[in-house]
Design a protein around this motif. Structure first.
Motif, PDB file in Angstrom:
ATOM      1  N   LEU A  66       0.822  -1.199   0.000  1.00 52.87           N
ATOM      2  CA  LEU A  66       0.000   0.000   0.000  1.00 52.87           C
ATOM      3  C   LEU A  66       0.863   1.257   0.000  1.00 52.87           C
ATOM      4  CD1 LEU A  66      -2.884  -0.897   2.489  1.00 52.87           C
ATOM      5  CD2 LEU A  66      -2.614  -1.462   0.067  1.00 52.87           C
ATOM      6  N   VAL A  67       0.324   2.313  -0.573  1.00 49.58           N
ATOM      7  CA  VAL A  67       1.018   3.593  -0.633  1.00 49.58           C
ATOM      8  C   VAL A  67       1.121   4.184   0.771  1.00 49.58           C
ATOM      9  CG1 VAL A  67       0.818   5.964  -1.467  1.00 49.58           C
ATOM     10  CG2 VAL A  67       0.361   4.045  -3.010  1.00 49.58           C
TER      11      VAL A  67
ATOM     12  N   ILE B 276      -1.732   6.715  -7.373  1.00 49.78           N
ATOM     13  CA  ILE B 276      -2.358   6.914  -6.055  1.00 49.78           C
ATOM     14  C   ILE B 276      -1.547   7.909  -5.223  1.00 49.78           C
ATOM     15  CG2 ILE B 276      -2.894   5.769  -3.867  1.00 49.78           C
ATOM     16  CD1 ILE B 276      -3.553   3.257  -5.521  1.00 49.78           C
ATOM     17  N   ALA B 277      -0.219   7.763  -5.230  1.00 45.34           N
ATOM     18  CA  ALA B 277       0.628   8.668  -4.454  1.00 45.34           C
ATOM     19  C   ALA B 277       0.492  10.106  -4.938  1.00 45.34           C
ATOM     20  CB  ALA B 277       2.081   8.214  -4.532  1.00 45.34           C
TER      21      ALA B 277
ATOM     22  N   ALA C 212      -7.058   9.574   1.426  1.00 43.80           N
ATOM     23  CA  ALA C 212      -7.298   8.929   2.721  1.00 43.80           C
ATOM     24  C   ALA C 212      -5.994   8.477   3.357  1.00 43.80           C
ATOM     25  CB  ALA C 212      -8.248   7.747   2.553  1.00 43.80           C
ATOM     26  N   ALA C 213      -5.078   7.942   2.549  1.00 44.41           N
ATOM     27  CA  ALA C 213      -3.781   7.509   3.094  1.00 44.41           C
ATOM     28  C   ALA C 213      -3.019   8.693   3.672  1.00 44.41           C
ATOM     29  CB  ALA C 213      -2.960   6.822   2.008  1.00 44.41           C
TER      30      ALA C 213
ATOM     31  N   PHE D 274      -9.227  -1.041  -3.721  1.00 41.24           N
ATOM     32  CA  PHE D 274     -10.121  -1.611  -2.715  1.00 41.24           C
ATOM     33  C   PHE D 274      -9.382  -1.823  -1.396  1.00 41.24           C
ATOM     34  CE2 PHE D 274     -11.780  -5.354  -0.476  1.00 41.24           C
ATOM     35  CZ  PHE D 274     -13.079  -4.950  -0.243  1.00 41.24           C
ATOM     36  N   ALA D 275      -8.144  -2.315  -1.474  1.00 44.73           N
ATOM     37  CA  ALA D 275      -7.352  -2.541  -0.258  1.00 44.73           C
ATOM     38  C   ALA D 275      -7.081  -1.228   0.469  1.00 44.73           C
ATOM     39  CB  ALA D 275      -6.039  -3.229  -0.613  1.00 44.73           C
ATOM     40  N   HIS D 276      -6.787  -0.165  -0.283  1.00 43.72           N
ATOM     41  CA  HIS D 276      -6.566   1.143   0.347  1.00 43.72           C
ATOM     42  C   HIS D 276      -7.831   1.664   1.017  1.00 43.72           C
ATOM     43  CE1 HIS D 276      -2.857   1.329  -2.104  1.00 43.72           C
ATOM     44  NE2 HIS D 276      -2.463   2.269  -1.259  1.00 43.72           N
ATOM     45  N   LEU D 277      -8.950   1.587   0.297  1.00 42.93           N
ATOM     46  CA  LEU D 277     -10.193   2.133   0.840  1.00 42.93           C
ATOM     47  C   LEU D 277     -10.657   1.329   2.044  1.00 42.93           C
ATOM     48  CD1 LEU D 277     -12.248   3.120  -2.324  1.00 42.93           C
ATOM     49  CD2 LEU D 277     -10.516   4.409  -1.078  1.00 42.93           C
TER      50      LEU D 277
END
Length: 324
Positions: free
Chosen positions: A23-24, A160-161, A194-195, A251-254
């Motif tokens: 994940l980021v 994403i980053a 969100a991250a 999906f894993a991030h959310l």
């Protein structure tokens, strides 16, 4: 020889990985912020009715997509790129590719707003139009045929980053923020923001917003697994930029970072577009207005220090006249 990590480092590495996917992290997002500085506008937080609107419509390409696209090209340094896009990522990648002097091909689905398709071509990319269900396969075929590097619209850590840099700006400019509302489509924007927000201020709530007619992310998170909606369902919504499905990576991030999903109706999206124009003098395409719609409709209670992401303003003139 297998590398042996200290126990604490090994535990941290496991926490960063979900199902074998890394994940980021906040370090990735900060590195992206440095890379994209030459081209990205630090967009303002515009006050409106007790809210703060993060106006990504003011980016050079009219949407937040320049952040992820430019970060991906700057970090990968490919000799040529291809993508599939509903429009905004395509023009952002075309812009980034032109800046680095590499060829770019963008595959878009039939029905893509002309304002977005024209911008892709104006930035020097080759435009290919296909039926909606063929956009990914057509782009993958070009990777094989021409040796291009795929820069997907959301399913890539560098993308994403790049999008997560919005979260850094919010945390810096409004450190006492309590709630952030983010549009959700493929999930790259919500994953990155969100991250970043959760790393900076874990107590801040981050909610995703999507149309009722393309609510695959809400269904996926409720089911605990990604669930795809076919184009015949998602293409019912006016929000043309929010018709994509989550990937396993987003999906894993959310699932890790997002606090929930709110859905809004088509009428609520149109009302938000009108309100943003009338009260804040901001042009929002339908996809860019959904987060504001969640507040105006009362589905998200007012009263907290809230930042709403206006993700883009690339809307065809005829549609905008009809809505306004």
């Amino acid at each position: 020889m297998r590398k042996i990590l200290p126990r604490r480092a090994a535990r941290a590495d496991r926490e960063r990985r979900v199902g074998g996917m890394r994940l980021v992290e906040i370090a990735d997002i900060r590195a992206a912020a440095d890379r994209i500085t030459p081209v990205v506008v630090h967009t303002p937080l515009v006050p409106m009715d007790g809210l703060w609107i993060k106006a990504e419509s003011l980016q050079r390409v009219g949407s937040f997509k320049i952040r992820g696209a430019y970060n991906a090209v700057a970090s990968l340094r490919p000799s040529g790129v291809v993508t599939h896009s509903s429009g905004n990522h395509g023009q952002a990648l075309a812009y980034a590719a032109r800046e680095f002097g590499v060829p770019c091909v963008v595959v878009v689905p039939e029905g893509t707003p002309r304002v977005k398709a024209s911008a892709i071509e104006r930035h020097g990319a080759e435009l290919i139009v296909v039926p909606p269900e063929q956009r990914l396969s057509a782009a993958e075929k070009l990777v094989e045929e021409r040796g291009l590097t795929m820069i997907p619209p959301y399913d890539h850590p560098a993308v994403i980053a790049g999008q997560g840099t919005i979260g850094l700006e919010i945390a810096t400019e409004l450190p006492d923020v309590e709630l952030v509302l983010v549009p959700v489509s493929g999930g790259g924007l919500a994953s990155g923001i969100a991250a970043a927000i959760k790393a900076s201020s874990p107590g801040v709530q981050v909610l995703g917003v999507e149309p009722e007619l393309a609510a695959d992310a809400a269904e996926s998170l409720a089911a605990g697994r990604p669930i795809a909606w076919e184009p015949a369902r998602t293409f019912r919504t006016i929000a043309d930029g929010l018709r994509a499905d989550l990937s396993p990576l987003t999906f894993a991030h959310l699932r890790r970072h997002l606090d929930g999903i709110v859905t809004v109706s088509e009428d609520e999206i149109r009302q938000a577009m009108r309100h943003l124009f009338g009260s804040a003098r901001l042009v929002a395409e339908p996809s860019g207005a959904v987060a504001t719609a969640a507040v105006l409709s009362g589905k998200v209670p007012a009263g907290r220090r809230t930042v709403v992401i206006l993700s883009g303003g690339n809307v065809d003139a005829d549609l905008y006249r009809q809505v306004i």
